[in-house]
Write an enzyme that holds these catalytic residues in place. Sequence first.
Site, mmCIF file in Angstrom:
data_model
loop_
_atom_site.group_PDB
_atom_site.id
_atom_site.type_symbol
_atom_site.label_atom_id
_atom_site.label_comp_id
_atom_site.label_asym_id
_atom_site.label_seq_id
_atom_site.Cartn_x
_atom_site.Cartn_y
_atom_site.Cartn_z
ATOM 1 C CB CYS A 1 -10.864 1.117 -7.563
ATOM 2 S SG CYS A 1 -10.921 2.397 -8.823
ATOM 3 C CB ALA B 1 -3.716 -4.836 -14.869
ATOM 4 C CG MET C 1 -7.329 -3.904 -16.361
ATOM 5 S SD MET C 1 -6.120 -3.980 -17.701
ATOM 6 C CE MET C 1 -6.213 -5.705 -18.150
ATOM 7 C CB VAL C 2 -12.803 0.187 -15.684
ATOM 8 C CG1 VAL C 2 -13.758 1.105 -16.423
ATOM 9 C CG2 VAL C 2 -13.337 -0.092 -14.287
ATOM 10 N N GLY D 1 2.896 -6.023 -11.170
ATOM 11 C CA GLY D 1 4.218 -6.243 -11.767
ATOM 12 C C GLY D 1 4.408 -5.719 -13.172
ATOM 13 C CD GLU E 1 -15.159 -1.077 -9.391
ATOM 14 O OE1 GLU E 1 -14.684 -0.134 -10.052
ATOM 15 O OE2 GLU E 1 -15.289 -1.032 -8.175
#
Length: 339
Positions: free
Chosen positions: A115, A241, A18-19, A215, A42
């Site tokens: 992404c 996430a 997660m950025v 999910g 990323e």
Amino acid sequence: MPVTGRLSFSNITALAPMVRVGTLPMRLLALDYGADVVYCEELIDIKMAQCQRVENEVLQTVDFVAPDDRVMFRTCERERDRVVFQMGTADPDRALTVAKLVEKDVAAVDVNMGCPKEYSTKGGMGAALLSDPDKIEAILRKLVAGVSVPVTCKIRILPSLEETISLVQRIQKTGVTAVAVHGRFKEERPRHPVHCDYIQAVAQAVSIPIIANGGSLDLVKTNTDIEEFRKATGASSVMLARAAMWNPSVFSSQGLLPVETVMEEYLKYAIRYDNNAFNTKYCLCQMLRDKVESPLGKQVQAAQTNAEISEAYGLQEFYQQTQDQLQARRDALQSDSQP
Ligand code: FNR
């Protein structure tokens, strides 16, 4: 528990890339609560390729530092066997350069192929790769042949089951260790329901571990839901996430902790590892969620430094003690280096 040998992606629970969220404090916290594997945010190959690897003796970290002195990626021994370095790339040679730069400090490298944001796709990276399977194959083959750690990738699903299965079968042939499948189409937003049936079909069609993703929100809210999601998708592993961003104690089999406790633990890591204050604020605001406009939330938003954020949580003493410890280490290192 230390991992011996190569990192396994079978039957694991992972913190998703997660950025801005997946920096060192969040990754360490997720590990504390029970995540088996943690992905970093990323990082774009062009930017990483310009970085210098620096051993930060004061913080006891390894830093990858950009020419403007920004720390792009900070890692430490504690996560060495668990951290997956995710890159954004559309170029096999550059991907390999970056993977070789970090391979001694991470447990695996991953390529983001999911992404849909413009900054990623306009360079042919992220979800744009999904329409260029030759490029996918070239990048993954180059990485698998060129680095000593496992290589994985994270994809979204394609418009039909057949296309999705055939892409993952092609990916499997490159020699990657696992594939994370975010069960949404490129055009779908995070609020849309996840397509467990696609993940299930993929998991049945290949022999490498499939990591089910997508999910959070409707399916995974608590630790026991993780196993339900695994079963619903027939996948070997699960990657979270948003559920983890909102409260990383979702990884704990002891049950969810109050987010106030989790935020304090997060902040302690942020102070200990001198995390960028704006990054610290961002992550705390994600955990505050609808309380972001509360008095605490407003104090966090107004803070400009980790010291000010510490005050909002009554952690001034911890902040000061940590600064004193770091200063003592700095002084000791300086006197060691003097003839
Ligand atoms: C993401 N996602 C993402 N994916 C990826 O491959 N690399 C990244 O850097 C990011 N960055 C990112 C930031 C933030 C704040 C969010 C919420 C999401 C997508 C993420 O990994 C995941 O695929 C989706 O969020 C779906 O999983 P959940 O949220 O349903 O568990």
